[in-house]
Motif scaffolding. Sequence first.
Motif, mmCIF file in Angstrom:
data_model
loop_
_atom_site.group_PDB
_atom_site.id
_atom_site.type_symbol
_atom_site.label_atom_id
_atom_site.label_comp_id
_atom_site.label_asym_id
_atom_site.label_seq_id
_atom_site.Cartn_x
_atom_site.Cartn_y
_atom_site.Cartn_z
ATOM 1 N N ALA B 152 -20.898 -29.403 33.733
ATOM 2 C CA ALA B 152 -21.584 -29.734 32.386
ATOM 3 C C ALA B 152 -21.446 -31.279 32.014
ATOM 4 O O ALA B 152 -22.398 -31.603 31.477
ATOM 5 C CB ALA B 152 -20.635 -28.909 31.364
ATOM 6 N N LYS B 153 -20.282 -31.922 32.518
ATOM 7 C CA LYS B 153 -20.431 -33.309 32.110
ATOM 8 C C LYS B 153 -21.430 -34.043 32.887
ATOM 9 O O LYS B 153 -22.214 -34.890 32.419
ATOM 10 C CB LYS B 153 -19.172 -33.933 32.513
ATOM 11 C CG LYS B 153 -17.824 -33.707 31.505
ATOM 12 C CD LYS B 153 -16.714 -34.179 31.908
ATOM 13 C CE LYS B 153 -15.634 -34.079 30.584
ATOM 14 N NZ LYS B 153 -14.171 -33.821 31.195
ATOM 15 N N ARG B 157 -24.892 -30.449 29.838
ATOM 16 C CA ARG B 157 -25.021 -29.292 29.137
ATOM 17 C C ARG B 157 -23.727 -28.823 28.459
ATOM 18 O O ARG B 157 -22.509 -29.365 28.728
ATOM 19 C CB ARG B 157 -25.323 -28.332 30.260
ATOM 20 C CG ARG B 157 -26.921 -28.504 30.830
ATOM 21 C CD ARG B 157 -27.197 -27.510 31.909
ATOM 22 N NE ARG B 157 -26.636 -27.815 32.979
ATOM 23 C CZ ARG B 157 -26.494 -26.967 34.018
ATOM 24 N NH1 ARG B 157 -27.335 -25.859 33.986
ATOM 25 N NH2 ARG B 157 -25.878 -27.167 35.318
ATOM 26 N N ASN B 158 -23.727 -27.817 27.831
ATOM 27 C CA ASN B 158 -22.642 -27.155 27.355
ATOM 28 C C ASN B 158 -22.363 -25.860 28.234
ATOM 29 O O ASN B 158 -23.139 -25.503 29.027
ATOM 30 C CB ASN B 158 -22.793 -26.605 25.933
ATOM 31 C CG ASN B 158 -22.784 -27.686 24.975
ATOM 32 O OD1 ASN B 158 -21.958 -28.828 24.991
ATOM 33 N ND2 ASN B 158 -23.878 -27.773 23.997
ATOM 34 N N ILE B 159 -21.284 -25.246 27.950
ATOM 35 C CA ILE B 159 -20.897 -24.042 28.911
ATOM 36 C C ILE B 159 -20.771 -22.736 28.114
ATOM 37 O O ILE B 159 -20.308 -22.665 27.039
ATOM 38 C CB ILE B 159 -19.368 -24.330 29.459
ATOM 39 C CG1 ILE B 159 -19.225 -25.850 30.105
ATOM 40 C CG2 ILE B 159 -18.866 -23.311 30.389
ATOM 41 C CD1 ILE B 159 -17.961 -26.129 30.288
ATOM 42 N N PHE B 160 -21.568 -21.811 28.811
ATOM 43 C CA PHE B 160 -21.790 -20.404 28.016
ATOM 44 C C PHE B 160 -20.867 -19.478 29.114
ATOM 45 O O PHE B 160 -21.179 -19.064 30.312
ATOM 46 C CB PHE B 160 -23.195 -19.975 28.100
ATOM 47 C CG PHE B 160 -23.294 -18.801 27.207
ATOM 48 C CD1 PHE B 160 -22.846 -17.557 27.304
ATOM 49 C CD2 PHE B 160 -24.420 -19.132 26.286
ATOM 50 C CE1 PHE B 160 -23.143 -16.550 26.568
ATOM 51 C CE2 PHE B 160 -24.758 -18.141 25.327
ATOM 52 C CZ PHE B 160 -24.072 -16.616 25.424
#
Lengths: 135, 167
Positions: B152-153, B157-160
Amino acid sequence: MLEEFLGQPAVAPIYNKGWVDVMVDVDRDTNGKAMNARLKGKRGGGLPWSVILDADGKEIVSSNAEPKGGNIGGPVTVEECAWFVEMLMRSSGDRITEGELKVVAAALEEYAKPRRRPRRPPPPKKAKKSGSGSR
Amino acid sequence: MVVLETAMNKTLLLLPLSLLLVTGVTAQAKKAAPVPNLSKAQARAVMHNKRVLVVLSAEGEDFARTLKSNRSVSRKLLYEFETVAFTGPKAMKKWGWQKDGSGAIVLDASGKERARFAASDLSADAALAALEPHFCKPVDADKKLAAAMVEAKKTGRNIFIRFDAPW
């Protein structure tokens, strides 16, 4: 259900562009149950439960729909689908456009609609008995 | 070792949905006739860290049902395998089945064969002992999340995270 939806050809490219997908099996993955308990805290709802974190592990939004806090699980009802889209909207950052979110929302509606149980009509109001009013 | 684990975690994170996409796991596919879908089973096996169990039933038999009704192994079948069932001599020939009667073949998620068992090998208590060596090693959820945070970093992105269970 959610997994199948997120794998749809129209949805997967958008989903993968915006989010890193992590599937945790609470029964089979080592520490899966503990992680679920840790991230969920005292909030209610069973499985499936989902949460979106930023890259530092800080929660952005969960599947506990606001304001009441019920877990939407695998979204099916209109309200659940709306909260799912809200989850994506709150966590999409600038990687996902409004148009792409609309594509996902439309695909979810198409996917969920046939799975919805028809709502029961409200029970008929009892007719006032004649003569029961004030004399 | 760490590199290997990181690479493995990345694969676990990135492959599944791409595979689901490639194999066309769609609502339309679900609506189609109930043809055994090996590709779908393999995609799910990648996603859920499972093996694929190809159950071959001889004509007039339902060995998949027999296996499911075996209490010593039914829960493990659900937890550890994506099951696809085929019936009849044509399917058995396709799978190179040369034993008499029904049986089952264990594949890994990539489709590589790990073992094949005659029905008699999978009867009653013998079933669990036969299948257990082929279960996937459990994946550590904390390691999955750690790998996802790195990813993600790197990608902004974000984490789902989706929590679920086999049942």
